[in-house]
Scaffold this active site. Structure first.
Site, PDB file in Angstrom:
ATOM      1  N   TRP A  22       0.822  -1.210   0.000  1.00  0.00           N
ATOM      2  CA  TRP A  22       0.000   0.000   0.000  1.00  0.00           C
ATOM      3  C   TRP A  22       0.855   1.258   0.000  1.00  0.00           C
ATOM      4  CZ3 TRP A  22      -4.549  -0.277  -1.781  1.00  0.00           C
ATOM      5  CH2 TRP A  22      -5.259  -1.481  -1.683  1.00  0.00           C
TER       6      TRP A  22
ATOM      7  N   ASP B 135      -1.926   6.345   6.706  1.00  0.00           N
ATOM      8  CA  ASP B 135      -3.020   5.560   6.150  1.00  0.00           C
ATOM      9  C   ASP B 135      -3.347   4.497   7.195  1.00  0.00           C
ATOM     10  OD1 ASP B 135      -4.662   3.729   4.897  1.00  0.00           O
ATOM     11  OD2 ASP B 135      -3.411   3.481   3.124  1.00  0.00           O
TER      12      ASP B 135
ATOM     13  N   LYS C  85     -12.967  -1.955   6.122  1.00  0.00           N
ATOM     14  CA  LYS C  85     -12.246  -3.003   6.835  1.00  0.00           C
ATOM     15  C   LYS C  85     -12.706  -3.100   8.280  1.00  0.00           C
ATOM     16  CE  LYS C  85      -8.253  -2.204   3.850  1.00  0.00           C
ATOM     17  NZ  LYS C  85      -8.372  -3.388   3.001  1.00  0.00           N
TER      18      LYS C  85
END
Length: 369
Positions: free
Chosen positions: A101, A176, A200
């Site tokens: 990511w 993040d 999530k």
């Protein structure tokens, strides 16, 4: 009805209580004659939903008054562009690259910042460890420092956020926190911006959370669309454009569920952290004590949320997954880029689900070792 245990990395399991409440309110929210998906985002009904969700999130995450909470769209991937459009000031951005990511974040930032520097990276270890903050090569005068505080694919997690000032940097830290938001407290004294997709740990896909310090508003590049300009979004209470109303409502129900959670004398996020530590320990201990399974991540860098593991004999992968599915243990296949298995233990996963997985893993090992 006993539901299967869903270990998906995202979109992920949602607490049954939340789903049941949403189902009960689907056709008629609180007697108003409309479902949430049918409401005007500017009507008093939805405004009350939005205001309660924002207040609950601020309480849960202990967000200080100096930060704005924004409900946006586009997910974490869009934020990889939105952040540099708001914060780079066409200058230098420092990236801490710790997995897939943050690699994506680095690539996207290169479109908007004058220079994107890799200040530290775990690539040499194949992202099985995290570079120690003391080794980071931070730029003088960087616009911001970006890190992914939990890497969903590689299963590494910062157990403590870095103190950039102690490292000699005045740049704001951007995190993040998509895959571990609300699973542990956030030290806001070390953060400038935190963003994350809700799908999530907080609800369905479609909603993106941004928590931004007020002094970082108002610096968007001229090319930044107004709907992605943090200052514009903040000034319009996240309603410059039509927000993801259903996502905000579902996240709001999840926030209320989180507030009801208790472990001993702890409630809310503190209770979830205790629970998540216990869940992760149960699975890691099973893997580490086995000669059949392996987790390759350095122990002090391991994620509580996303636990990748491998069968030492990978020819048995298909049989393992088929047996797991037959026992109601779903979505255990690892990400296509790394293979193996992955169990995501988000807040909605009860410890009973982890115990069921552990029991199956031990049974499978006995049968196939």
């Amino acid at each position: 009805m006993k539901r299967p245990y869903n270990f998906s990395a995202g979109p992920a399991a949602i607490p049954a209580e939340v789903l049941e409440q949403a189902a009960a309110e689907m056709l008629d929210w609180h007697g108003c004659g409309m479902g949430v998906m049918e409401m005007s985002h500017r009507g008093k009904e939805f405004i009350s939903i939005y205001e309660q969700a924002e207040a609950d999130l601020r309480e849960l995450l202990a967000v200080p008054p100096a930060f704005k909470i924004l409900f946006m769209q586009g997910g974490g991937l869009a934020e990889n562009a939105i952040v540099p459009m708001n914060l780079s000031r066409a200058g230098t951005v420092d990236m801490i690259v710790t997995g897939s990511w943050s690699q994506k974040s680095r690539k996207e930032a290169q479109k908007y910042a004058a220079e994107v520097r890799t200040a530290a990276s775990g690539e040499d270890s194949h992202f099985t460890t995290l570079p120690a903050p003391q080794t980071w090569q931070l730029s003088r005068g960087a616009s911001y420092v970006h890190l992914c505080s939990n890497e969903t694919i590689h299963g590494v997690e910062f157990q403590e956020l870095p103190d950039l000032r102690a490292l000699g940097s005045d740049a704001p830290l951007v995190i993040d926190f998509s895959s571990h938001v609300a699973s542990r407290p956030v030290d806001w004294s070390r953060v400038g911006v935190a963003f994350g997709g809700a799908q999530k740990n907080l609800g369905p896909a479609g909603l993106t959370l941004v928590v931004v310090r007020e002094d970082l508003l108002g610096h968007a590049l001229p090319i930044c669309p107004s709907a992605f300009d943090y200052r514009v979004v903040a000034e319009n209470q996240s309603m410059f454009n039509t927000p993801p109303t259903w996502g905000i409502y579902m996240a709001g129900l999840t926030f209320q569920w989180l507030k009801r959670q208790r472990e001993g004398d702890a409630t809310g996020v503190a209770a979830m952290e205790r629970r998540n530590i216990a869940k992760a320990r149960l699975l890691y201990d099973t893997i580490d004590q086995s000669q059949f399974y392996v987790n390759k991540v350095t122990a002090n860098c391991r994620s509580r949320m996303n636990i990748p593991f491998f069968l030492r004999d990978e020819s048995r992968n298909d049989a393992f997954l088929a047996g797991a599915k037959a026992r109601g243990l779903l979505q255990l296949k690892g990400h296509k880029s790394v293979g193996g298995m992955r169990a995501s233990l988000y807040n909605a996963m009860p410890i009973e689900g982890v115990q069921a997985l552990v029991d199956y893993m031990q049974e499978f090992e006995r049968q196939h070792a």
